[in-house]
Design a protein around this motif. Structure first.
Motif, mmCIF file in Angstrom:
data_model
loop_
_atom_site.group_PDB
_atom_site.id
_atom_site.type_symbol
_atom_site.label_atom_id
_atom_site.label_comp_id
_atom_site.label_asym_id
_atom_site.label_seq_id
_atom_site.Cartn_x
_atom_site.Cartn_y
_atom_site.Cartn_z
ATOM 1 N N ARG A 14 41.025 24.569 40.086
ATOM 2 C CA ARG A 14 41.781 23.990 41.185
ATOM 3 C C ARG A 14 42.371 25.053 42.101
ATOM 4 N NH1 ARG A 14 42.806 18.648 41.464
ATOM 5 N NH2 ARG A 14 42.729 17.511 39.510
ATOM 6 N N SER A 15 42.461 26.294 41.600
ATOM 7 C CA SER A 15 43.124 27.337 42.379
ATOM 8 C C SER A 15 42.442 27.483 43.730
ATOM 9 C CB SER A 15 43.102 28.652 41.618
ATOM 10 O OG SER A 15 41.783 29.091 41.446
ATOM 11 N N ILE A 16 41.169 27.156 43.783
ATOM 12 C CA ILE A 16 40.425 27.332 45.016
ATOM 13 C C ILE A 16 40.921 26.376 46.099
ATOM 14 C CG2 ILE A 16 38.405 25.809 45.148
ATOM 15 C CD1 ILE A 16 37.079 28.862 44.702
ATOM 16 N N SER A 17 41.396 25.197 45.695
ATOM 17 C CA SER A 17 41.900 24.275 46.712
ATOM 18 C C SER A 17 43.277 24.712 47.196
ATOM 19 C CB SER A 17 41.920 22.848 46.178
ATOM 20 O OG SER A 17 42.568 22.811 44.940
ATOM 21 N N ASN A 18 43.883 25.680 46.492
ATOM 22 C CA ASN A 18 45.114 26.286 46.993
ATOM 23 C C ASN A 18 44.805 27.557 47.763
ATOM 24 O OD1 ASN A 18 46.715 24.317 45.667
ATOM 25 N ND2 ASN A 18 46.410 25.425 43.759
ATOM 26 N N SER A 19 43.531 27.748 48.123
ATOM 27 C CA SER A 19 43.078 28.910 48.896
ATOM 28 C C SER A 19 43.353 30.225 48.184
ATOM 29 C CB SER A 19 43.725 28.958 50.272
ATOM 30 O OG SER A 19 43.558 27.768 50.934
ATOM 31 N N MET A 20 43.338 30.187 46.880
ATOM 32 C CA MET A 20 43.616 31.380 46.090
ATOM 33 C C MET A 20 42.349 31.681 45.277
ATOM 34 S SD MET A 20 47.058 31.908 43.980
ATOM 35 C CE MET A 20 46.951 30.566 42.841
ATOM 36 N N VAL A 21 41.846 32.896 45.384
ATOM 37 C CA VAL A 21 40.626 33.221 44.648
ATOM 38 C C VAL A 21 40.822 34.478 43.817
ATOM 39 C CG1 VAL A 21 38.195 33.881 44.838
ATOM 40 C CG2 VAL A 21 39.097 32.102 46.308
ATOM 41 N N LEU A 22 40.375 34.420 42.582
ATOM 42 C CA LEU A 22 40.488 35.563 41.679
ATOM 43 C C LEU A 22 39.174 36.332 41.634
ATOM 44 C CD1 LEU A 22 41.955 36.945 39.110
ATOM 45 C CD2 LEU A 22 40.588 35.356 37.789
ATOM 46 N N VAL A 23 39.269 37.649 41.749
ATOM 47 C CA VAL A 23 38.120 38.493 41.449
ATOM 48 C C VAL A 23 38.397 39.068 40.065
ATOM 49 C CG1 VAL A 23 36.789 40.517 42.124
ATOM 50 C CG2 VAL A 23 37.764 39.026 43.865
ATOM 51 N N PRO A 24 37.745 38.524 39.049
ATOM 52 C CA PRO A 24 38.175 38.825 37.680
ATOM 53 C C PRO A 24 37.902 40.263 37.258
ATOM 54 C CG PRO A 24 36.336 37.271 37.679
ATOM 55 C CD PRO A 24 36.634 37.572 39.098
ATOM 56 N N GLU A 25 38.619 40.653 36.224
ATOM 57 C CA GLU A 25 38.446 41.972 35.632
ATOM 58 C C GLU A 25 36.999 42.125 35.179
ATOM 59 O OE1 GLU A 25 41.251 42.468 32.540
ATOM 60 O OE2 GLU A 25 40.707 44.542 32.146
ATOM 61 N N GLY A 26 36.421 43.294 35.422
ATOM 62 C CA GLY A 26 35.043 43.520 34.997
ATOM 63 C C GLY A 26 34.039 42.811 35.889
ATOM 64 N N ARG A 27 34.507 42.359 37.054
ATOM 65 C CA ARG A 27 33.650 41.834 38.136
ATOM 66 C C ARG A 27 33.050 40.476 37.864
ATOM 67 N NH1 ARG A 27 33.317 47.427 38.295
ATOM 68 N NH2 ARG A 27 31.669 47.738 36.808
ATOM 69 N N GLN A 28 32.474 40.309 36.632
ATOM 70 C CA GLN A 28 31.967 38.980 36.267
ATOM 71 C C GLN A 28 31.019 38.374 37.294
ATOM 72 O OE1 GLN A 28 33.486 36.307 33.933
ATOM 73 N NE2 GLN A 28 34.674 37.711 32.727
ATOM 74 N N ILE A 29 30.107 39.156 37.805
ATOM 75 C CA ILE A 29 29.095 38.571 38.668
ATOM 76 C C ILE A 29 28.104 37.809 37.802
ATOM 77 C CG2 ILE A 29 29.265 40.269 40.522
ATOM 78 C CD1 ILE A 29 26.631 41.357 38.945
ATOM 79 N N PHE A 30 27.378 36.860 38.404
ATOM 80 C CA PHE A 30 26.381 36.103 37.648
ATOM 81 C C PHE A 30 25.124 36.958 37.576
ATOM 82 C CE2 PHE A 30 28.910 32.735 39.869
ATOM 83 C CZ PHE A 30 29.699 32.472 38.774
ATOM 84 N N SER A 31 24.928 37.616 36.444
ATOM 85 C CA SER A 31 23.951 38.709 36.415
ATOM 86 C C SER A 31 22.507 38.236 36.476
ATOM 87 C CB SER A 31 24.180 39.569 35.174
ATOM 88 O OG SER A 31 24.359 38.765 34.052
ATOM 89 N N ASP A 32 22.239 36.975 36.127
ATOM 90 C CA ASP A 32 20.855 36.501 36.184
ATOM 91 C C ASP A 32 20.489 35.909 37.536
ATOM 92 O OD1 ASP A 32 20.495 37.263 33.609
ATOM 93 O OD2 ASP A 32 20.956 35.297 32.763
ATOM 94 N N MET A 33 21.470 35.768 38.413
ATOM 95 C CA MET A 33 21.184 35.200 39.727
ATOM 96 C C MET A 33 21.010 36.339 40.737
ATOM 97 S SD MET A 33 23.793 32.020 40.084
ATOM 98 C CE MET A 33 24.181 30.950 38.709
#
Lengths: 239, 362
Positions: A73-92
């Motif tokens: 839900r944080s996204i609907s509060n216009s708040m976005v987290l860039v998590p520790e260790g980047r957490q990109i979707f590595s297979d995409m």
């Protein structure tokens, strides 16, 4: 005031790791949150975004109470987290990663172009599988992915982690450029010098409490910051 | 692009026809019976692929969902509701053809549920139970779902074994045929063997196309993101708990549907369908086909289950499935088909370049 945290306590199981922290971030600011490993920075961040329920106290975004809401839900509060260790979707692919960032953004096609203009490196690698990018490129991708949601506020958790010094410089320059775009930033870092150079204000955490706060320029020369990293015995040993 | 997507569909259809013609030509048409059963089991495995390969959750309880589907349908279609004949609800259900009067073995009149109504009831019950099991378990991370579903499977197995009206250790037999539509009957009679074989193939193919579309949609991307990086998926606004629950419920429904079809096909169901070993077997088969590849899983699972149903593995049946799981995990964790395909491609390109070299030399 865009983000306000009041007297927040949280922890794991029966162990409290954040002991009543208060802080605020005004619109358009870069605010640093510094501290050594295990100071409770990431736990605080998780409570703000909703990955962890706070035990006490609250979080307000734009005057709206958000603590205790699930993370998505944080996204609907216009708040976005860039998590520790980047957490990109590595297979995409890079492109798919960016489009995922705009999962709830109806204009994601347009914003994709904007983000790629900001990060020409990503445009070059648009069809590449994200897991094969270098660490710096992955961090750029994580930032770009976060921008795709058109956030008012970005929470960056250790963006310099595991990056070469040159890359750290690039990422921090990018963070400053994002502020100039109008995005407010809460920057959690161990790299105090680099953070204080781009931040407006900063808080220093130690053992789950905020022990120092002030203008970044002042903190840059405050020996207490160094002490917070090196532990309580620092004075006796080194001075 | 379209051709690339259509290729597996056409390939599967061609394979199904080739197998039927081959079995007919060899005079081994009775193979089709076990093949049909194996295809229904493959539908359970396809559902598990969605859950394990895309949502990244493991269920050790899909045998239970299969059994819930099968038993619901078996109980409803074999029980006699005539003692409720005069009640208001029985009359209402009779009017909408949920309950129909039928002659039993001894010429008496009984009132039973139509297979279609029983199918709907089985789906509804499975939906409810899957939500009840999945909702709490999926809010936790890690292997809690696997443990919860394993426990659930053991419980269902014991309930079935201990309940007289579920046939206890004997199971339920005498389940009637299911008149699907337009003369298509789900039944094990040899007269409709080929027809049933194609019905099962068509159902499996339809579900495979459905899954392939789902996987390439927005929902599929979200599931993939959850599988890969759950925190990040939440951070970009994906309701991770709900997507995981949806995938779990959908895969449970597929298992239950397979249970209903197979129960009508074999005219009965037994408690072993709900055993933990069966559930582990489905997981092994999903892994053997390549978890994120429903086509491969369907193919491999049909083949291995067919051999198992033909009794090829004898008393080593369960050991074979265990060995398959161990071998796949340790040698080809993505499933055997992808490395095999790569190997064939390399072999072909090697042969081609060798031929090209000779050409240049002459």
């Amino acid at each position: 005031m865009l983000l306000q945290v009041k007297n927040l306590r949280c922890g794991y199981g029966s162990l409290e790791v954040v002991h009543g922290v208060s802080l605020h971030v005004c619109a358009g600011e870069i605010v640093g949150l510094l501290g050594a490993n295990g100071a409770g920075k990431s736990s605080l961040m998780k409570s703000i975004i909703g990955l962890m329920a706070p035990w006490h106290g609250g979080v307000w975004m734009n005057g709206r109470r958000v603590a205790g809401q699930p993370a998505w839900r944080s996204i609907s509060n216009s708040m976005v987290l860039v998590p520790e260790g980047r957490q990109i979707f590595s297979d995409m692919t890079v492109r798919e990663n960016l489009l995922m960032g705009g999962y709830h953004n109806p204009d994601r096609g347009m914003d994709l172009d904007m983000v790629l203009d900001r990060f020409p490196r990503l445009r070059e690698r648009i069809a590449q599988v994200a897991g094969t990018l270098s660490g710096g490129e992955q961090q750029m991708l994580a930032l770009g992915r976060a921008l795709m949601a058109r956030p008012k506020m970005l929470l960056l958790d250790e963006p310099s982690m595991g990056l070469a010094p040159l890359m750290v410089e690039m990422v921090f320059a990018e963070i400053r450029a994002m502020r100039d775009l109008g995005v407010t930033i809460l920057l959690v870092e161990q790299n105090a010098t680099a953070t204080l150079q781009i931040a407006d204000r900063a808080y220093v955490m130690e053992s789950g409490e905020i022990i120092l706060e002030g203008e970044a320029a002042e903190l840059l020369h405050n020996p207490e910051v160094k002490r917070a990293y090196l532990g309580k015995g620092y004075k006796e040993v080194w001075e | 692009m379209l051709l690339k997507r259509l290729f597996p569909v056409i390939g599967f259809a061609a394979l199904a026809i080739a197998v039927q013609l081959g079995a007919g030509a060899l005079g081994k048409e009775f193979y089709l019976t076990q093949l049909t059963m194996a295809i229904y089991y493959a539908i359970v495995v396809m559902g598990l692929c969605l859950l394990m390969g895309f949502a990244g959750q493991v269920s050790l309880g899909h045998g239970a969902f299969f059994a819930i589907g099968g038993y619901t349908s078996a109980v409803l279609t074999t029980s006699d509701f005539s003692r409720f004949q005069d009640s208001l609800w029985a009359a209402a259900l009779k009017r909408i053809h949920v309950l129909i009067p039928k002659a039993d073995l001894y010429g008496g009149q009984v009132l039973t549920t139509t297979p279609w109504a029983a199918f709907v009831a089985a789906m509804l019950l499975t939906f409810l139970i899957a939500c009840l099991i999945g909702y709490p378990a999926l809010r936790l991370k890690g292997h809690y779902l696997a443990m919860a579903t394993l426990g659930f499977c053991l419980i269902v197995n014991k309930i079935v074994l201990g309940t007289a009206w579920l046939g206890a250790a004997d199971g339920i037999s005498g389940v009637p045929e299911w008149n699907l539509a337009g003369g298509l009957v789900i039944s094990g009679r040899s007269a409709v063997r080929v027809q049933n074989y194609y019905a099962a193939c068509a159902l499996a193919l339809f579900l495979l196309i459905l899954l392939a579309n789902l996987v390439h949609s927005r929902v599929g991307r979200a599931l993939q993101a959850i599988h890969d990086r759950e925190t990040a998926a939440g951070a970009i606004g994906i309701n991770t708990a709900r997507y995981k629950l949806n995938a779990f419920v959908l895969s449970a429904l597929l298992a239950a549907a397979a249970g209903v079809f197979l129960t009508h096909y074999t005219a009965g169901i037994g408690p072993s369908e709900a055993s933990a070993l069966k559930s582990v077997r489905y997981v092994a088969l999903a892994a053997a086909g390549g978890m994120s590849n429903p086509w491969g899983a369907a193919l491999v699972s049909t083949a291995i289950n067919f051999l198992s149903l033909r009794g090829w593995f004898g008393t080593y049946d369960n050991a074979v499935f265990g060995a398959v799981l161990i071998l796949i995990i340790s040698i080809a964790p993505q499933g055997p088909l992808k490395p095999l395909g790569l190997w064939i491609r390399r072999l072909l390109s090697g042969a081609r370049s060798a031929a090209g070299g000779e050409h240049a030399a002459s």
